[in-house]
Design a protein around this motif. Structure first.
Motif: not given
Length: 92
Positions: A19-27, A29-44
């Motif tokens: 992926g790409y982002t302008d705030n790596l730390k925040r992004r 954290e979003q993935h860790k909380k399951g608020n990132g992409a559906l793919f990352t949530k589905k496959y942890s």
């Protein structure tokens, strides 16, 4: 402003997400909380193992698209060049 192209994996190092982002730390954290992409949530997929820094968003997005088109072995080789132990990277 900085932009990032990044690669995440799961704890078993069997799945890659780019992926790409302008705030790596925040992004991450979003993935860790399951608020990132559906793919990352589905496959942890939430462990940061590689990233590149850019000065403009177009370059980061272009790199993301380029890496997504690479063969899986090429991606792993790229990651292992800078992170041979495949440790989870911390974002400051």
């Amino acid at each position: 402003m900085k932009y990032y192209c990044y690669i995440l994996t799961n704890k078993n190092r069997t799945v890659l997400y780019i992926g790409y982002t302008d705030n790596l730390k925040r992004r991450v954290e979003q993935h860790k909380k399951g608020n990132g992409a559906l793919f990352t949530k589905k496959y942890s997929v939430c462990e940061l193992i590689y990233f590149e820094e850019f000065i403009d968003s177009n370059s980061a997005r272009k790199r993301e698209k380029q890496l997504k088109n690479w063969h899986k072995d090429w991606k792993w080789n790229l990651i292992k060049e800078s992170n041979p132990s495949l440790i989870t990277l911390e974002v400051e």
